[in-house]
Write a protein that holds these residues in place. Structure first.
Motif, short mmCIF file in Angstrom:
data_model
loop_
_atom_site.label_atom_id
_atom_site.label_comp_id
_atom_site.label_asym_id
_atom_site.label_seq_id
_atom_site.Cartn_x
_atom_site.Cartn_y
_atom_site.Cartn_z
N ASP A 69 12.64 1.26 1.89
CA ASP A 69 11.70 2.09 2.63
C ASP A 69 12.22 2.51 3.99
OD1 ASP A 69 11.47 -0.34 3.88
OD2 ASP A 69 9.40 -0.69 3.28
N SER A 89 0.82 -1.21 0.00
CA SER A 89 0.00 0.00 0.00
C SER A 89 0.85 1.26 0.00
CB SER A 89 -0.93 0.02 1.22
OG SER A 89 -1.80 -1.08 1.22
N SER A 90 2.04 1.17 0.60
CA SER A 90 2.87 2.36 0.79
C SER A 90 4.00 2.50 -0.22
CB SER A 90 3.49 2.33 2.20
OG SER A 90 2.48 2.27 3.19
N TYR A 91 4.44 1.39 -0.81
CA TYR A 91 5.62 1.43 -1.67
C TYR A 91 5.39 0.68 -2.97
CZ TYR A 91 7.53 2.60 2.91
OH TYR A 91 7.74 3.15 4.13
N GLU A 111 13.19 5.95 -1.37
CA GLU A 111 12.52 4.67 -1.13
C GLU A 111 12.87 3.65 -2.20
OE1 GLU A 111 8.49 5.85 -1.06
OE2 GLU A 111 8.66 6.92 0.85
#
Length: 225
Positions: free
Chosen positions: A183, A41-43, A178
């Motif tokens: 991350d 979801s973030s990367y 990232e």
């Protein structure tokens, strides 16, 4: 290039991670459904190695979530379940490949290279990325300018690769950190290390008479022009 391993078996996870890091990939791990969901979801990743049976959920559910997020990360399902039904389900959900356990690490590496190459829309038929008089060969991690090789260290290459697949597009410093450093880079006190790497890479490009350069956008990031 960055790879995510979503695998709950500690020994297998360690073996794959160590092997891929020796092949100069940036490797991150998730050990269950929730940590895998947080990662995807973030990367973004060049390739995700996804186990089917996970604590808290399944790899198939993660794959569905990934596609719901409209992300194009390459996915290889790695599972002890080698049924035709599982393979079909995985491929229908958008997986790029399916590898049954146990497997040889050399086969895993070949599959990873294949799906990354296939998913890279900027790759030419000769497997090179080209921009002006610069050519980058991902298979060999080699930079050529006007037909002559320019030697880069690992981070310099990873930086240039990230820009070469998105020429003339503004890349925020946080996204760059990232993608190239993993991350964990978002925990750094500052992103000055990016400036240092860009400076070194820019000098090598200038010395080799490359027709490309990095344009800084103050307070935001860089673009390759």
């Amino acid at each position: 290039m960055k790879i995510l391993i979503v695998e709950d078996e500690p020994e297998l996870r360690h073996v794959i991670k160590s092997f891929l890091e020796r092949e100069l990939y940036i490797v991150e791990i998730a050990t269950d459904y929730e940590s895998g969901l947080a990662k995807i979801s973030s990367y973004s990743y060049d390739c995700i190695l996804l186990d089917v049976m996970l604590p808290g959920g399944s790899g198939m559910q993660l794959l569905s979530k990934l596609r719901e997020l409209d992300k194009s990360d390459s996915v290889i399902i790695v599972s002890a379940k080698d049924s035709v039904e599982d393979k079909v389900q995985g491929l229908e959900l958008g997986a790029d490949d399916y590898l049954a356990k146990p497997f040889h690490l050399s086969e895993l590496l070949a599959r990873v290279k294949t799906v990354i190459r296939r998913n890279n829309q900027h790759n030419r038929s000769d497997a090179a990325l080209a921009f002006k008089n610069v050519r980058l060969y991902p298979e060999d991690r080699k930079l050529m300018v006007n037909g002559s090789e320019v030697l880069l260290n690992r981070k310099e290459y990873d930086l240039l690769y990230y820009f070469m697949i998105r020429p003339e597009k503004l890349v925020p410093k946080t996204s760059l950190a990232e993608a190239v450093w993993g991350d964990d880079a978002d925990q750094a006190d500052s992103l000055d290390f990016i400036y240092s790497q860009i400076k070194n890479l820019r000098k090598k490009l200038k010395d080799s008479k490359a027709e490309i350069d990095f344009q800084a956008v103050y307070g935001v990031g860089y673009k390759l022009v």
